[in-house]
Write a protein that holds these residues in place. Structure first.
Motif, mmCIF file in Angstrom:
data_model
loop_
_atom_site.group_PDB
_atom_site.id
_atom_site.type_symbol
_atom_site.label_atom_id
_atom_site.label_comp_id
_atom_site.label_asym_id
_atom_site.label_seq_id
_atom_site.Cartn_x
_atom_site.Cartn_y
_atom_site.Cartn_z
ATOM 1 N N LEU A 295 1.136 -1.662 0.066
ATOM 2 C CA LEU A 295 -0.018 0.358 -0.288
ATOM 3 C C LEU A 295 0.986 1.110 0.410
ATOM 4 N N LEU A 296 1.687 1.183 0.788
ATOM 5 C CA LEU A 296 3.179 2.743 0.670
ATOM 6 C C LEU A 296 3.765 2.911 -0.255
ATOM 7 N N ALA A 297 4.072 1.523 -1.051
ATOM 8 C CA ALA A 297 4.790 1.452 -2.439
ATOM 9 C C ALA A 297 3.701 2.621 -3.264
ATOM 10 N N THR A 298 2.290 2.357 -3.075
ATOM 11 C CA THR A 298 1.388 2.611 -4.332
ATOM 12 C C THR A 298 1.002 4.099 -3.986
ATOM 13 N N HIS A 299 0.709 4.234 -3.086
ATOM 14 C CA HIS A 299 0.715 5.999 -2.302
ATOM 15 C C HIS A 299 1.780 7.042 -1.951
ATOM 16 N N PRO A 300 2.922 7.506 -2.597
ATOM 17 C CA PRO A 300 4.024 8.169 -2.233
ATOM 18 C C PRO A 300 4.287 9.279 -1.251
ATOM 19 N N HIS A 301 2.977 9.433 -1.234
ATOM 20 C CA HIS A 301 2.950 10.151 -0.159
ATOM 21 C C HIS A 301 2.526 9.697 1.215
ATOM 22 N N TYR A 302 1.957 9.278 1.209
ATOM 23 C CA TYR A 302 1.598 8.264 2.530
ATOM 24 C C TYR A 302 2.965 7.573 3.280
ATOM 25 N N LEU A 303 3.250 7.062 1.717
ATOM 26 C CA LEU A 303 5.360 6.524 2.404
ATOM 27 C C LEU A 303 5.660 7.581 3.281
ATOM 28 N N ARG A 304 6.131 8.511 1.753
ATOM 29 C CA ARG A 304 6.430 10.060 2.797
ATOM 30 C C ARG A 304 6.017 9.899 4.015
ATOM 31 N N GLN A 305 4.756 9.725 4.422
ATOM 32 C CA GLN A 305 5.158 10.396 5.506
ATOM 33 C C GLN A 305 5.558 9.326 7.501
ATOM 34 N N LEU A 317 4.414 5.109 16.390
ATOM 35 C CA LEU A 317 4.520 5.496 15.166
ATOM 36 C C LEU A 317 3.191 5.578 14.914
ATOM 37 N N PRO A 318 2.074 6.139 15.101
ATOM 38 C CA PRO A 318 0.812 6.571 14.604
ATOM 39 C C PRO A 318 0.403 6.237 13.490
ATOM 40 N N PHE A 319 0.432 6.903 13.021
ATOM 41 C CA PHE A 319 0.473 7.028 11.165
ATOM 42 C C PHE A 319 0.337 6.178 10.053
ATOM 43 N N THR A 320 1.902 4.877 11.049
ATOM 44 C CA THR A 320 1.873 4.113 10.301
ATOM 45 C C THR A 320 1.260 2.348 10.853
ATOM 46 N N ARG A 321 0.945 3.555 11.753
ATOM 47 C CA ARG A 321 -0.044 1.925 12.951
ATOM 48 C C ARG A 321 -1.327 2.223 11.658
ATOM 49 N N THR A 322 -1.855 3.723 11.792
ATOM 50 C CA THR A 322 -3.439 3.574 10.749
ATOM 51 C C THR A 322 -3.017 2.806 9.302
ATOM 52 N N CYS A 323 -1.695 2.776 9.046
ATOM 53 C CA CYS A 323 -1.808 2.469 7.609
ATOM 54 C C CYS A 323 -2.184 0.779 7.951
#
Ligand code: HEM
Length: 470
Positions: A295-305, A317-323
């Motif tokens: 998923l992260l590889a498919t969404h570069p802006h989320y990967l950067r975050q 890592l709150p954001f990564t947990r939501t991913c």
């Protein structure tokens, strides 16, 4: 309550005992019952309820089977309404839930009147963990559940051993990535990732002494393969005993820094039966972690975050947990949450026998694009308010008193693993190619393949490398 009780009394009982109740039910035709069995139940069984079968996962992904299942249930909801749908399967009638409110009601009302220990679960899990809490009657459940809650720190967002787990994860992930990226370039697939993942699992559960014990993982997997056949295969007492004896050595040793050390020292809960579930359930955790990477590889802006978050080197890592939670919404690792009615009841003029099953097919609620416009997209914000949203039907870890006791530990370990990967390498998903505007309903983790590349010296500030998503 008995089946002879009047409908009015039964309903009154239900209303007194819970906030909501089944006010009415619908009855599926024979044809629709067969459709549910062939489109939902059979594929779940074929893909493997306890351990996934790679060939079946490949077939399911090729046909995007979960989407077909969601479409069928949407059609049935239009036809019958959203009340529970009674499937009159001989010897095993089942109520199929079609409304999030009913999911909420059933999960909040477990284990009584909706028992977690269903016939199918008992048949499958008794191959490897016959006294596990999941298949325990309420009196034993009360004794066994605290074993898990204490060891897995169910109520705590950050497990007390998080720092230790982070060290373990960093070491094991660095091990595979350094090896893979020699020459500054390489590939990451399930074989490579899962070898590191199971070393992490053994160190986290058993301690460093278990790191090399691949034989134990293979023993669990052999028992899980038998468990896939549930009633259809005899229990292999010899194999089970050998596995339990091996596990007992670790339980008795309780190496400091491991989950076994964090567990209560109670023998009367049959620790081997409880810990077998951990070894088993960390496999879907690895699958979900690997899908999150896709998923992260498919969404570069989320990967950067997520990469920025990783650069803080914090255990939370709150954001990564939501991913990770989004990956579990999109591709739930427990597609069927099952319950069994403990008391006969009469609803809407229909006698519902004791032992009637209740089926919550989670992909239907998680991907219901008739109710939710973003159903097939990644939207981590969904999870800002918690990791179980039963009122919306979003229940990757179930909900209520039987909620997965690792519902905090899983996002913790997954997010630390993801951080360890993305802070070291740039990643590009080579196969399959995912369309972020409409993500497939079925994703086969066995065939995920990434291209990885060295990140510049300060990984946390890197923005790109060699055309790869960073
Ligand atoms: C992707 C990771 C995981 C997911 C999505 C998940 C989800 C679930 C779900 C849906 C249930 C069923 C609850 C029910 O019947 O309502 C469950 C039960 C359970 N899970 Fe997990 N689980 C995961 C990983 C783990 C791990 C890593 C452990 C242990 C280390 C674990 C331990 C348990 C136990 C002990 C139960 C039985 C709880 C009870 O019946 O009281 N799970 N899990």
């Amino acid at each position: 309550m008995t089946s002879s009780a009047s409908p009015a009394r039964v309903l009154q009982h239900d209303l007194l005992s819970s906030r909501l109740s089944f006010q009415s039910i619908s009855r599926a035709t024979v044809l629709d019952t067969v459709l549910v069995l062939s489109t939902i139940v059979l594929p779940i069984f074929a893909r493997g309820v306890i351990i996934r079968r790679p060939w079946a996962e490949r077939w399911a992904a090729r046909l995007n089977l979960d989407l077909r299942a969601v479409k069928l249930l949407q059609r049935l909801r239009r036809k019958y309404g959203s009340q529970p749908l009674l499937l009159r399967i001989p010897y095993r009638p089942d109520l199929l839930l079609l409304a999030p409110e009913d999911v909420d009601y059933v999960l909040q009302s477990s284990p009584d009147p909706f028992a977690t220990a269903t016939r199918e679960k008992r048949a499958a899990l008794s191959h490897l963990e016959s006294n596990n809490v999941l298949i325990s009657d309420p009196p034993e459940r009360v004794m066994r559940r605290p074993y898990h809650e204490q060891a897995l720190a169910t109520q705590e967002r950050i497990h007390p051993l998080a720092e230790r787990f982070k060290e373990v994860i960093d070491e094991e992930i660095a091990g595979i990535l350094d090896c893979q990226k020699s020459g500054l370039f390489g590939h990451l697939d399930w074989n490579v990732f899962s070898a590191a993942w199971f070393r992490i699992v053994r160190r986290v559960v058993l301690g460093d002494g278990g790191r090399q014990d691949e034989a134990l993982t293979q023993q669990v997997n052999r028992l899980r393969s038998r468990a896939n056949w549930a009633f259809l295969l005899r229990k292999d007492e010899g194999q089970l005993r050998a596995f339990q004896q091996k596990l007992r050595v670790y339980v008795d040793r309780a190496e400091p820094g491991s989950l076994l050390a964090a567990a209560p020292k109670a023998r009367n809960v049959d620790p081997e039966s409880q810990v077998a579930q951990w070894l088993f359930a960390f496999d879907p955790t690895g699958m979900a972690t690997f899908k999150t990477l896709a998923l992260l590889a498919t969404h570069p802006h989320y990967l950067r975050q997520a990469r920025n978050e990783a650069s803080l080197h914090a255990p939370d890592l709150p954001f990564t947990r939501t991913c990770l939670l989004e990956a579990l919404r999109l591709w739930p690792t427990t597609p069927a949450i099952l319950r069994e009615i403990t008391d006969a009841r009469c609803v809407d003029g229909e006698d519902i026998d004791k032992g009637t099953g209740v089926l919550i097919f989670t992909p239907f609620f998680h991907r219901d694009d008739e109710r939710w416009v973003l159903a097939h997209r990644m939207d981590p914000e969904t999870w800002n308010s918690g990791n179980a949203l039963p009122a919306k039907g979003l229940v990757p870890f179930s909900a209520g008193r039987a909620i997965c006791p690792a519902h905090n530990l899983v996002p913790l370990l997954a997010s630390l693993t993801l951080a360890a990967v993305i802070s070291r390498v740039a990643i590009r998903l080579v196969s399959p190619v995912l369309n972020p505007k409409i993500l497939p309903a079925t994703l086969n983790h066995f065939d995920l393949r990434f291209e990885i590349n060295h990140l510049p010296v300060d990984p946390s500030r890197a923005t790109g490398a060699g055309g790869l998503t960073s």
